[in-house]
Design a protein around this motif. Sequence first.
Motif, mmCIF file in Angstrom:
data_model
loop_
_atom_site.group_PDB
_atom_site.id
_atom_site.type_symbol
_atom_site.label_atom_id
_atom_site.label_comp_id
_atom_site.label_asym_id
_atom_site.label_seq_id
_atom_site.Cartn_x
_atom_site.Cartn_y
_atom_site.Cartn_z
ATOM 1 N N ILE A 145 -3.276 -16.465 26.893
ATOM 2 C CA ILE A 145 -2.100 -15.592 26.820
ATOM 3 C C ILE A 145 -1.370 -15.551 28.156
ATOM 4 C CG2 ILE A 145 -1.358 -13.190 26.511
ATOM 5 C CD1 ILE A 145 -3.590 -12.922 24.415
ATOM 6 N N ASP A 146 -2.092 -15.493 29.253
ATOM 7 C CA ASP A 146 -1.462 -15.470 30.578
ATOM 8 C C ASP A 146 -0.649 -16.737 30.831
ATOM 9 O OD1 ASP A 146 -2.541 -13.011 31.075
ATOM 10 O OD2 ASP A 146 -4.166 -13.741 32.354
ATOM 11 N N ALA A 147 -1.172 -17.889 30.413
ATOM 12 C CA ALA A 147 -0.457 -19.149 30.611
ATOM 13 C C ALA A 147 0.810 -19.200 29.753
ATOM 14 C CB ALA A 147 -1.372 -20.326 30.286
ATOM 15 N N LEU A 148 0.717 -18.683 28.519
ATOM 16 C CA LEU A 148 1.896 -18.654 27.666
ATOM 17 C C LEU A 148 2.960 -17.722 28.244
ATOM 18 C CD1 LEU A 148 3.417 -19.370 25.089
ATOM 19 C CD2 LEU A 148 2.108 -17.599 23.890
ATOM 20 N N THR A 149 2.539 -16.596 28.779
ATOM 21 C CA THR A 149 3.481 -15.659 29.407
ATOM 22 C C THR A 149 4.252 -16.340 30.525
ATOM 23 O OG1 THR A 149 2.112 -13.749 28.862
ATOM 24 C CG2 THR A 149 3.680 -13.481 30.655
ATOM 25 N N GLU A 150 3.572 -17.126 31.326
ATOM 26 C CA GLU A 150 4.241 -17.855 32.407
ATOM 27 C C GLU A 150 5.268 -18.831 31.853
ATOM 28 O OE1 GLU A 150 4.132 -17.474 35.783
ATOM 29 O OE2 GLU A 150 3.074 -15.641 35.180
ATOM 30 N N GLU A 151 4.946 -19.513 30.765
ATOM 31 C CA GLU A 151 5.896 -20.437 30.150
ATOM 32 C C GLU A 151 7.135 -19.707 29.651
ATOM 33 O OE1 GLU A 151 4.523 -23.093 27.189
ATOM 34 O OE2 GLU A 151 2.853 -23.864 28.388
ATOM 35 N N LEU A 152 6.935 -18.536 29.053
ATOM 36 C CA LEU A 152 8.066 -17.803 28.471
ATOM 37 C C LEU A 152 9.042 -17.314 29.532
ATOM 38 C CD1 LEU A 152 6.264 -15.749 25.657
ATOM 39 C CD2 LEU A 152 7.548 -17.885 25.445
ATOM 40 N N LYS A 153 8.589 -17.171 30.745
ATOM 41 C CA LYS A 153 9.470 -16.734 31.837
ATOM 42 C C LYS A 153 10.571 -17.754 32.116
ATOM 43 C CE LYS A 153 6.047 -13.849 34.242
ATOM 44 N NZ LYS A 153 5.221 -13.699 35.471
ATOM 45 N N ALA A 154 10.377 -18.982 31.688
ATOM 46 C CA ALA A 154 11.366 -20.036 31.952
ATOM 47 C C ALA A 154 12.548 -19.987 30.992
ATOM 48 C CB ALA A 154 10.688 -21.406 31.863
ATOM 49 N N PHE A 155 12.451 -19.188 29.918
ATOM 50 C CA PHE A 155 13.525 -19.132 28.920
ATOM 51 C C PHE A 155 14.510 -18.018 29.247
ATOM 52 C CE2 PHE A 155 10.109 -21.268 26.625
ATOM 53 C CZ PHE A 155 10.783 -22.280 25.974
ATOM 54 N N ASP A 156 15.793 -18.381 29.246
ATOM 55 C CA ASP A 156 16.849 -17.384 29.429
ATOM 56 C C ASP A 156 17.341 -16.855 28.089
ATOM 57 O OD1 ASP A 156 16.852 -17.631 32.230
ATOM 58 O OD2 ASP A 156 18.160 -19.394 32.106
ATOM 59 N N GLU A 157 17.188 -17.656 27.031
ATOM 60 C CA GLU A 157 17.667 -17.259 25.710
ATOM 61 C C GLU A 157 16.696 -16.287 25.054
ATOM 62 O OE1 GLU A 157 17.301 -21.066 23.265
ATOM 63 O OE2 GLU A 157 16.545 -21.580 25.252
ATOM 64 N N GLN A 158 17.099 -15.746 23.930
ATOM 65 C CA GLN A 158 16.251 -14.794 23.226
ATOM 66 C C GLN A 158 15.012 -15.486 22.671
ATOM 67 O OE1 GLN A 158 17.266 -12.968 19.224
ATOM 68 N NE2 GLN A 158 17.514 -11.181 20.537
ATOM 69 N N VAL A 159 13.855 -14.859 22.857
ATOM 70 C CA VAL A 159 12.583 -15.359 22.331
ATOM 71 C C VAL A 159 12.030 -14.310 21.380
ATOM 72 C CG1 VAL A 159 10.226 -16.088 22.866
ATOM 73 C CG2 VAL A 159 12.105 -16.678 24.429
ATOM 74 N N ILE A 160 11.715 -14.740 20.142
ATOM 75 C CA ILE A 160 11.189 -13.835 19.127
ATOM 76 C C ILE A 160 9.731 -14.209 18.868
ATOM 77 C CG2 ILE A 160 11.425 -13.000 16.763
ATOM 78 C CD1 ILE A 160 14.394 -13.780 16.928
ATOM 79 N N LEU A 161 8.856 -13.223 18.947
ATOM 80 C CA LEU A 161 7.424 -13.429 18.751
ATOM 81 C C LEU A 161 7.043 -13.166 17.297
ATOM 82 C CD1 LEU A 161 6.170 -11.500 21.918
ATOM 83 C CD2 LEU A 161 6.417 -13.969 21.686
ATOM 84 N N VAL A 162 6.351 -14.122 16.690
ATOM 85 C CA VAL A 162 5.866 -13.960 15.318
ATOM 86 C C VAL A 162 4.371 -14.255 15.285
ATOM 87 C CG1 VAL A 162 8.094 -14.574 14.292
ATOM 88 C CG2 VAL A 162 6.389 -16.359 14.683
ATOM 89 N N GLY A 163 3.700 -13.743 14.253
ATOM 90 C CA GLY A 163 2.280 -14.005 14.082
ATOM 91 C C GLY A 163 1.415 -12.809 14.417
ATOM 92 N N ASP A 164 0.139 -12.894 14.026
ATOM 93 C CA ASP A 164 -0.746 -11.760 14.278
ATOM 94 C C ASP A 164 -1.156 -11.661 15.745
ATOM 95 O OD1 ASP A 164 -2.613 -13.795 14.557
ATOM 96 O OD2 ASP A 164 -3.901 -13.150 12.926
#
Length: 233
Positions: A145-164
């Motif tokens: 999860i920590d590694a994914l969080t770091e990746e998401l910081k690179a996006f300026d556009e809207q990011v929508i989280l889906v899934g359990d």
Amino acid sequence: MSMLILSVDSSATPASVCLYDGKVLAEYFINTKLTHSQTLAAMIESVLQITGIKAEDIDVFAVNNGPGSFTGVRIGVSAVKGMAYALDKPCAAVSTLQSMAYNALAENAVICACMDARRQQVYNALFRITDNKAIQLQNDRAIAIDALTEELKAFDEQVILVGDGAELVYNSCKELKNIRLAPDNIRFQRASSTAMIASEKAERGEVISAATLMPSYLRLSQAERERLEKQKG
């Protein structure tokens, strides 16, 4: 000419079954603590009975074959293999993560599909939705999860989280203003999205036999990991 598809998802706590022929004819969704071995066969029987469709009329049997719960994925794949084998019909294997992205085709955003994989990890894939099409940005994977969080910081556009696993990831990166949770009605995988993908696969000739349909787990089960650790010790 549209094909008649029966699709199944049992890859996590929710389960669903759909009949689809270019449109959703029937869909059964349940999200309870009942096991899939208790509910799935009854759900399949119910959608067939209420629509008056016979199993032998199905052209393609589809299933989310992973990633997800090892037991849930195995139950769904086994159910579809059994029906398709008995009726000598083709199968479509669909990524659980891709099917979740298809829930959000109306959005113009990056969809972050994440399923709880325990041990502070999620099964994940990222998709960019443009003009009702989902473009996958990398292969399905298990990631911390920590590694994914770091990746998401690179996006300026809207990011929508889906899934359990969406809330787990959101709690790790909710300070990012462009990250939001999908509403409940599109957050979890549904067999109707599985059927849409299966229909596209069938049109491209990407169907497989019941014998070759297999789960896609992405990583070893806990029992297998423990066995390997014992062997190393």
